[in-house]
Design a protein around this motif. Sequence first.
Motif, PDB file in Angstrom:
ATOM      1  N   ILE A   8       0.830  -1.204   0.000  1.00 37.28           N
ATOM      2  CA  ILE A   8       0.000   0.000   0.000  1.00 37.28           C
ATOM      3  C   ILE A   8       0.864   1.253   0.000  1.00 37.28           C
ATOM      4  N   LEU A   9       1.995   1.188   0.683  1.00 37.72           N
ATOM      5  CA  LEU A   9       2.805   2.378   0.923  1.00 37.72           C
ATOM      6  C   LEU A   9       3.777   2.697  -0.206  1.00 37.72           C
ATOM      7  N   ALA A  10       4.396   1.671  -0.784  1.00 42.85           N
ATOM      8  CA  ALA A  10       5.499   1.901  -1.724  1.00 42.85           C
ATOM      9  C   ALA A  10       5.135   2.804  -2.899  1.00 42.85           C
ATOM     10  N   PRO A  11       3.960   2.638  -3.525  1.00 45.45           N
ATOM     11  CA  PRO A  11       3.642   3.550  -4.641  1.00 45.45           C
ATOM     12  C   PRO A  11       3.588   5.015  -4.236  1.00 45.45           C
ATOM     13  N   LEU A  12       3.307   5.305  -2.956  1.00 45.52           N
ATOM     14  CA  LEU A  12       3.251   6.694  -2.514  1.00 45.52           C
ATOM     15  C   LEU A  12       4.609   7.373  -2.602  1.00 45.52           C
ATOM     16  N   ASP A  13       5.683   6.587  -2.580  1.00 39.82           N
ATOM     17  CA  ASP A  13       7.015   7.169  -2.656  1.00 39.82           C
ATOM     18  C   ASP A  13       7.218   7.959  -3.947  1.00 39.82           C
ATOM     19  N   TYR A  14       6.478   7.599  -4.978  1.00 38.75           N
ATOM     20  CA  TYR A  14       6.639   8.288  -6.255  1.00 38.75           C
ATOM     21  C   TYR A  14       6.117   9.719  -6.205  1.00 38.75           C
ATOM     22  N   LEU A  15       5.409  10.058  -5.140  1.00 39.70           N
ATOM     23  CA  LEU A  15       5.022  11.456  -4.952  1.00 39.70           C
ATOM     24  C   LEU A  15       6.244  12.336  -4.685  1.00 39.70           C
ATOM     25  N   GLN A  16       7.376  11.706  -4.362  1.00 38.47           N
ATOM     26  CA  GLN A  16       8.618  12.474  -4.218  1.00 38.47           C
ATOM     27  C   GLN A  16       8.950  13.203  -5.511  1.00 38.47           C
ATOM     28  N   ILE A  17       8.613  12.596  -6.640  1.00 37.57           N
ATOM     29  CA  ILE A  17       8.881  13.232  -7.931  1.00 37.57           C
ATOM     30  C   ILE A  17       8.011  14.472  -8.091  1.00 37.57           C
ATOM     31  N   VAL A  18       6.750  14.365  -7.642  1.00 39.83           N
ATOM     32  CA  VAL A  18       5.863  15.529  -7.692  1.00 39.83           C
ATOM     33  C   VAL A  18       6.428  16.655  -6.823  1.00 39.83           C
ATOM     34  N   GLY A  19       6.878  16.287  -5.615  1.00 41.42           N
ATOM     35  CA  GLY A  19       7.479  17.276  -4.731  1.00 41.42           C
ATOM     36  C   GLY A  19       8.722  17.901  -5.332  1.00 41.42           C
ATOM     37  N   ALA A  20       9.542  17.064  -5.987  1.00 37.51           N
ATOM     38  CA  ALA A  20      10.763  17.581  -6.609  1.00 37.51           C
ATOM     39  C   ALA A  20      10.432  18.518  -7.768  1.00 37.51           C
ATOM     40  N   LEU A  21       9.407  18.168  -8.544  1.00 37.79           N
ATOM     41  CA  LEU A  21       8.983  19.038  -9.641  1.00 37.79           C
ATOM     42  C   LEU A  21       8.525  20.401  -9.110  1.00 37.79           C
ATOM     43  N   ALA A  22       7.685  20.349  -8.058  1.00 39.25           N
ATOM     44  CA  ALA A  22       7.137  21.588  -7.497  1.00 39.25           C
ATOM     45  C   ALA A  22       8.238  22.459  -6.900  1.00 39.25           C
ATOM     46  N   LEU A  23       9.095  21.858  -6.070  1.00 46.40           N
ATOM     47  CA  LEU A  23      10.154  22.636  -5.424  1.00 46.40           C
ATOM     48  C   LEU A  23      11.216  23.073  -6.431  1.00 46.40           C
ATOM     49  N   GLY A  24      11.487  22.217  -7.429  1.00 47.98           N
ATOM     50  CA  GLY A  24      12.436  22.600  -8.467  1.00 47.98           C
ATOM     51  C   GLY A  24      11.978  23.827  -9.230  1.00 47.98           C
ATOM     52  N   TRP A  25      10.662  23.887  -9.471  1.00 51.64           N
ATOM     53  CA  TRP A  25      10.101  25.046 -10.185  1.00 51.64           C
ATOM     54  C   TRP A  25      10.054  26.284  -9.287  1.00 51.64           C
ATOM     55  N   LEU A  26       9.592  26.099  -8.021  1.00 47.73           N
ATOM     56  CA  LEU A  26       9.408  27.242  -7.128  1.00 47.73           C
ATOM     57  C   LEU A  26      10.729  27.828  -6.650  1.00 47.73           C
ATOM     58  N   VAL A  27      11.679  26.950  -6.318  1.00 51.97           N
ATOM     59  CA  VAL A  27      12.929  27.413  -5.696  1.00 51.97           C
ATOM     60  C   VAL A  27      14.024  27.657  -6.721  1.00 51.97           C
ATOM     61  N   PHE A  28      14.123  26.772  -7.733  1.00 52.25           N
ATOM     62  CA  PHE A  28      15.259  26.840  -8.658  1.00 52.25           C
ATOM     63  C   PHE A  28      14.861  27.215 -10.088  1.00 52.25           C
ATOM     64  N   SER A  29      13.566  27.440 -10.307  1.00 53.43           N
ATOM     65  CA  SER A  29      13.070  27.789 -11.657  1.00 53.43           C
ATOM     66  C   SER A  29      13.448  26.723 -12.675  1.00 53.43           C
ATOM     67  N   GLU A  30      13.377  25.458 -12.270  1.00 49.40           N
ATOM     68  CA  GLU A  30      13.714  24.335 -13.146  1.00 49.40           C
ATOM     69  C   GLU A  30      12.437  23.724 -13.719  1.00 49.40           C
ATOM     70  N   LEU A  31      12.442  23.515 -15.029  1.00 46.34           N
ATOM     71  CA  LEU A  31      11.350  22.811 -15.682  1.00 46.34           C
ATOM     72  C   LEU A  31      11.950  21.710 -16.549  1.00 46.34           C
ATOM     73  N   PRO A  32      11.541  20.440 -16.342  1.00 45.92           N
ATOM     74  CA  PRO A  32      12.121  19.339 -17.117  1.00 45.92           C
ATOM     75  C   PRO A  32      11.702  19.402 -18.584  1.00 45.92           C
ATOM     76  N   GLY A  33      12.575  18.939 -19.464  1.00 44.20           N
ATOM     77  CA  GLY A  33      12.261  18.870 -20.882  1.00 44.20           C
ATOM     78  C   GLY A  33      11.393  17.676 -21.210  1.00 44.20           C
ATOM     79  N   GLN A  34      11.008  17.560 -22.491  1.00 44.95           N
ATOM     80  CA  GLN A  34      10.120  16.481 -22.917  1.00 44.95           C
ATOM     81  C   GLN A  34      10.753  15.107 -22.732  1.00 44.95           C
ATOM     82  N   SER A  35      12.044  14.990 -23.033  1.00 45.15           N
ATOM     83  CA  SER A  35      12.720  13.700 -22.873  1.00 45.15           C
ATOM     84  C   SER A  35      12.735  13.267 -21.410  1.00 45.15           C
ATOM     85  N   ALA A  36      12.998  14.228 -20.520  1.00 47.64           N
ATOM     86  CA  ALA A  36      13.017  13.917 -19.092  1.00 47.64           C
ATOM     87  C   ALA A  36      11.636  13.460 -18.623  1.00 47.64           C
ATOM     88  N   ILE A  37      10.583  14.105 -19.124  1.00 56.48           N
ATOM     89  CA  ILE A  37       9.220  13.734 -18.722  1.00 56.48           C
ATOM     90  C   ILE A  37       8.865  12.343 -19.237  1.00 56.48           C
TER      91      ILE A  37
END
Length: 310
Positions: free
Chosen positions: A248-277
Amino acid sequence: MAAKAFQPRHQSVSRGIAFRLVSVGCYSVMAALLKLASEHGVVAGEMLFYRAIFALPVVLVWALRSGGVRALTTRRPWAHLGRCALGIAAILCSFQALIMLPLATATTVGFTAPIFATVLSVLFLGERAGNHHWLAVALGLVGVAIIMLPGGPANDTAPLPGVAVALLAALGTASVVTVVRQLRHSEHVAAIVFWFFASSALVGGILLLYVGKQHDLQTLAILAGAGFAAGIMQITLTESLHATQVSILAPLDYLQIVGALALGWLVFSELPGQSAILGGCLIISSGIYLIWREYRPQTIARRNLEANTV
């Protein structure tokens, strides 16, 4: 004393999910703070020390509350030494990947660990993997190849050396998982966690003699926040395992990617490219499928049968 820390004590799905979500959030905050510290000149060896030294008091209090001083004793010191060596190598690579890659890309590539864990479990634990497992492994590797694709939209933001270091970190994490799966049968989880943080502080302190620099109060505050988040992350991760099943728990770990996307955009102005997505989607799909195959009732029943016939 056999370790029982990975066996649910009080079954509560909602409690387990709540703990896991806090753990995921703390990981995202820790990673973002460490990357921010790198922009203040902090290198991976320093991150290892400060993360451990600021997390250690939190982990020690939790460990003593979990099982007292006896929980910190061990019958397998050499196994702990090997686990700590692998873990420290993996975390140094992980920190270096954070320095070299955008936050979301480093986090996503780190989720190739289940792929490596599948291979290592077959090679060293004698576990069986069917065609479905190998298909998922291949899918995840294709995702990595897409992220590394020269000339693609992500080429400017995903340098090959950084991806290679992130893959080494994932391989190290998978190796640690393989060792811990052996240790947890005889060692209390408090001992596994505490001695890793203690050894990280020791090795980090030695590295500090060679790579350490003086930092201002703001940088030290960032590192303290990262260490505190790491301690809370480890505690809530473990408590989530007390509360409900890993499946039940392990799939929730993938929300780390959502957090990294959000913080990367808010703090570092990073947006992944199409290949990365695209590559990240393949890695996530592969990892979630491997988790499902690992923890489905038929697999667990087969493993229990095999264990009882050895």
